[in-house]
Design a protein around this motif. Structure first.
Motif, PDB file in Angstrom:
ATOM      1  N   MET A   7      -4.205  -8.939  -9.870  1.00  0.00           N
ATOM      2  CA  MET A   7      -3.138  -8.786  -8.902  1.00  0.00           C
ATOM      3  C   MET A   7      -2.429 -10.128  -8.769  1.00  0.00           C
ATOM      4  SD  MET A   7      -3.203  -7.762  -4.851  1.00  0.00           S
ATOM      5  CE  MET A   7      -4.417  -6.519  -5.093  1.00  0.00           C
ATOM      6  N   ARG A   8      -1.125 -10.111  -8.733  1.00  0.00           N
ATOM      7  CA  ARG A   8      -0.350 -11.338  -8.646  1.00  0.00           C
ATOM      8  C   ARG A   8       0.428 -11.472  -7.342  1.00  0.00           C
ATOM      9  NH1 ARG A   8       0.086 -14.239 -13.287  1.00  0.00           N
ATOM     10  NH2 ARG A   8      -0.669 -13.222 -15.148  1.00  0.00           N
ATOM     11  N   GLN A   9       0.432 -10.426  -6.537  1.00  0.00           N
ATOM     12  CA  GLN A   9       1.185 -10.519  -5.292  1.00  0.00           C
ATOM     13  C   GLN A   9       0.516  -9.698  -4.208  1.00  0.00           C
ATOM     14  OE1 GLN A   9       4.990  -8.868  -6.424  1.00  0.00           O
ATOM     15  NE2 GLN A   9       4.588  -6.999  -5.291  1.00  0.00           N
ATOM     16  N   ILE A  10       0.782 -10.108  -2.995  1.00  0.00           N
ATOM     17  CA  ILE A  10       0.322  -9.378  -1.824  1.00  0.00           C
ATOM     18  C   ILE A  10       1.531  -9.209  -0.920  1.00  0.00           C
ATOM     19  CG2 ILE A  10      -1.169  -9.436   0.203  1.00  0.00           C
ATOM     20  CD1 ILE A  10      -3.045 -11.261  -1.400  1.00  0.00           C
ATOM     21  N   GLU A  11       1.748  -8.010  -0.444  1.00  0.00           N
ATOM     22  CA  GLU A  11       2.860  -7.776   0.470  1.00  0.00           C
ATOM     23  C   GLU A  11       2.329  -7.893   1.884  1.00  0.00           C
ATOM     24  OE1 GLU A  11       5.423  -4.584  -0.493  1.00  0.00           O
ATOM     25  OE2 GLU A  11       5.241  -4.964  -2.639  1.00  0.00           O
ATOM     26  N   CYS A  12       2.971  -8.761   2.657  1.00  0.00           N
ATOM     27  CA  CYS A  12       2.465  -9.110   3.977  1.00  0.00           C
ATOM     28  C   CYS A  12       3.525  -8.941   5.053  1.00  0.00           C
ATOM     29  CB  CYS A  12       2.022 -10.571   3.974  1.00  0.00           C
ATOM     30  SG  CYS A  12       0.735 -10.950   2.798  1.00  0.00           S
ATOM     31  N   ALA A  13       3.075  -9.088   6.283  1.00  0.00           N
ATOM     32  CA  ALA A  13       3.943  -9.058   7.453  1.00  0.00           C
ATOM     33  C   ALA A  13       3.849 -10.397   8.168  1.00  0.00           C
ATOM     34  CB  ALA A  13       3.513  -7.938   8.398  1.00  0.00           C
ATOM     35  N   ILE A  14       4.950 -10.815   8.780  1.00  0.00           N
ATOM     36  CA  ILE A  14       4.954 -12.016   9.608  1.00  0.00           C
ATOM     37  C   ILE A  14       5.375 -11.590  11.003  1.00  0.00           C
ATOM     38  CG2 ILE A  14       6.016 -14.267  10.007  1.00  0.00           C
ATOM     39  CD1 ILE A  14       6.317 -14.533   6.974  1.00  0.00           C
ATOM     40  N   ASN A  15       4.559 -11.936  11.991  1.00  0.00           N
ATOM     41  CA  ASN A  15       4.787 -11.532  13.384  1.00  0.00           C
ATOM     42  C   ASN A  15       4.867 -10.013  13.520  1.00  0.00           C
ATOM     43  OD1 ASN A  15       5.035 -14.281  13.638  1.00  0.00           O
ATOM     44  ND2 ASN A  15       6.990 -14.259  14.667  1.00  0.00           N
ATOM     45  N   GLY A  16       4.220  -9.305  12.632  1.00  0.00           N
ATOM     46  CA  GLY A  16       4.244  -7.847  12.680  1.00  0.00           C
ATOM     47  C   GLY A  16       5.432  -7.235  11.981  1.00  0.00           C
ATOM     48  N   LEU A  17       6.407  -8.053  11.586  1.00  0.00           N
ATOM     49  CA  LEU A  17       7.585  -7.557  10.892  1.00  0.00           C
ATOM     50  C   LEU A  17       7.167  -7.120   9.490  1.00  0.00           C
ATOM     51  CD1 LEU A  17      10.664  -7.215  11.194  1.00  0.00           C
ATOM     52  CD2 LEU A  17      10.910  -9.474  10.172  1.00  0.00           C
ATOM     53  N   GLY A  18       7.243  -5.840   9.230  1.00  0.00           N
ATOM     54  CA  GLY A  18       6.792  -5.288   7.958  1.00  0.00           C
ATOM     55  C   GLY A  18       5.456  -4.577   8.064  1.00  0.00           C
ATOM     56  N   ALA A  19       4.804  -4.679   9.209  1.00  0.00           N
ATOM     57  CA  ALA A  19       3.473  -4.085   9.372  1.00  0.00           C
ATOM     58  C   ALA A  19       3.506  -2.569   9.383  1.00  0.00           C
ATOM     59  CB  ALA A  19       2.816  -4.596  10.655  1.00  0.00           C
ATOM     60  N   ARG A  20       4.633  -1.985   9.714  1.00  0.00           N
ATOM     61  CA  ARG A  20       4.716  -0.523   9.765  1.00  0.00           C
ATOM     62  C   ARG A  20       4.500   0.107   8.401  1.00  0.00           C
ATOM     63  NH1 ARG A  20       9.684  -0.770  13.722  1.00  0.00           N
ATOM     64  NH2 ARG A  20       8.540  -0.847  15.677  1.00  0.00           N
ATOM     65  N   LYS A  21       4.702  -0.663   7.376  1.00  0.00           N
ATOM     66  CA  LYS A  21       4.478  -0.160   6.024  1.00  0.00           C
ATOM     67  C   LYS A  21       3.035  -0.383   5.588  1.00  0.00           C
ATOM     68  CE  LYS A  21       9.231  -0.819   4.642  1.00  0.00           C
ATOM     69  NZ  LYS A  21      10.155  -1.431   3.706  1.00  0.00           N
ATOM     70  N   GLY A  22       2.197  -0.828   6.502  1.00  0.00           N
ATOM     71  CA  GLY A  22       0.794  -1.041   6.194  1.00  0.00           C
ATOM     72  C   GLY A  22       0.492  -2.421   5.638  1.00  0.00           C
ATOM     73  N   ASN A  23       1.450  -3.319   5.708  1.00  0.00           N
ATOM     74  CA  ASN A  23       1.241  -4.660   5.187  1.00  0.00           C
ATOM     75  C   ASN A  23       0.365  -5.473   6.131  1.00  0.00           C
ATOM     76  OD1 ASN A  23       2.966  -3.956   3.114  1.00  0.00           O
ATOM     77  ND2 ASN A  23       4.731  -4.950   4.007  1.00  0.00           N
ATOM     78  N   ALA A  24      -0.478  -6.303   5.548  1.00  0.00           N
ATOM     79  CA  ALA A  24      -1.381  -7.147   6.320  1.00  0.00           C
ATOM     80  C   ALA A  24      -0.644  -8.366   6.856  1.00  0.00           C
ATOM     81  CB  ALA A  24      -2.543  -7.589   5.436  1.00  0.00           C
ATOM     82  N   ASP A  25      -1.190  -8.979   7.911  1.00  0.00           N
ATOM     83  CA  ASP A  25      -0.614 -10.184   8.480  1.00  0.00           C
ATOM     84  C   ASP A  25      -0.761 -11.346   7.493  1.00  0.00           C
ATOM     85  OD1 ASP A  25       0.368 -11.716  10.927  1.00  0.00           O
ATOM     86  OD2 ASP A  25      -1.441 -12.819  10.369  1.00  0.00           O
ATOM     87  N   PHE A  26       0.349 -12.036   7.220  1.00  0.00           N
ATOM     88  CA  PHE A  26       0.388 -13.113   6.231  1.00  0.00           C
ATOM     89  C   PHE A  26      -0.652 -14.191   6.501  1.00  0.00           C
ATOM     90  CE2 PHE A  26       2.107 -17.292   4.985  1.00  0.00           C
ATOM     91  CZ  PHE A  26       2.088 -17.129   3.615  1.00  0.00           C
ATOM     92  N   SER A  27      -0.708 -14.695   7.727  1.00  0.00           N
ATOM     93  CA  SER A  27      -1.633 -15.791   8.018  1.00  0.00           C
ATOM     94  C   SER A  27      -3.080 -15.364   7.830  1.00  0.00           C
ATOM     95  CB  SER A  27      -1.410 -16.337   9.431  1.00  0.00           C
ATOM     96  OG  SER A  27      -1.609 -15.331  10.405  1.00  0.00           O
ATOM     97  N   GLN A  28      -3.403 -14.133   8.197  1.00  0.00           N
ATOM     98  CA  GLN A  28      -4.780 -13.651   8.025  1.00  0.00           C
ATOM     99  C   GLN A  28      -5.139 -13.499   6.544  1.00  0.00           C
ATOM    100  OE1 GLN A  28      -7.098 -13.309  10.447  1.00  0.00           O
ATOM    101  NE2 GLN A  28      -5.523 -14.266  11.697  1.00  0.00           N
TER     102      GLN A  28
END
Length: 61
Positions: free
Chosen positions: A1-22
């Motif tokens: 895997m070369r990429q991870i799709e993440c959310a910042i401040n919850g922005l993008g989390a609705r698509k099931g993306n994990a929190d970037f900092s975590q």
């Protein structure tokens, strides 16, 4: 895997993306992956997202 799709401040989390900092913290704990992320900038990114969108980090509310 070369990429991870993440959310910042919850922005993008609705698509099931994990929190970037975590994600970064957990990857760094593993020790067997090389990532080129300046972790000192994570809070600044969060602040910028908040400034632009008004969406605060869940941990700060």
């Amino acid at each position: 895997m070369r990429q991870i799709e993440c959310a910042i401040n919850g922005l993008g989390a609705r698509k099931g993306n994990a929190d970037f900092s975590q994600v970064v913290i957990e990857v760094l704990k593993q020790g067997n992956y090389q990532i080129d992320i300046d972790t000192s900038l994570i809070n600044r990114v969060s602040d910028l997202v908040n400034e632009i969108t008004g969406i605060k980090n869940k941990e700060e509310t």
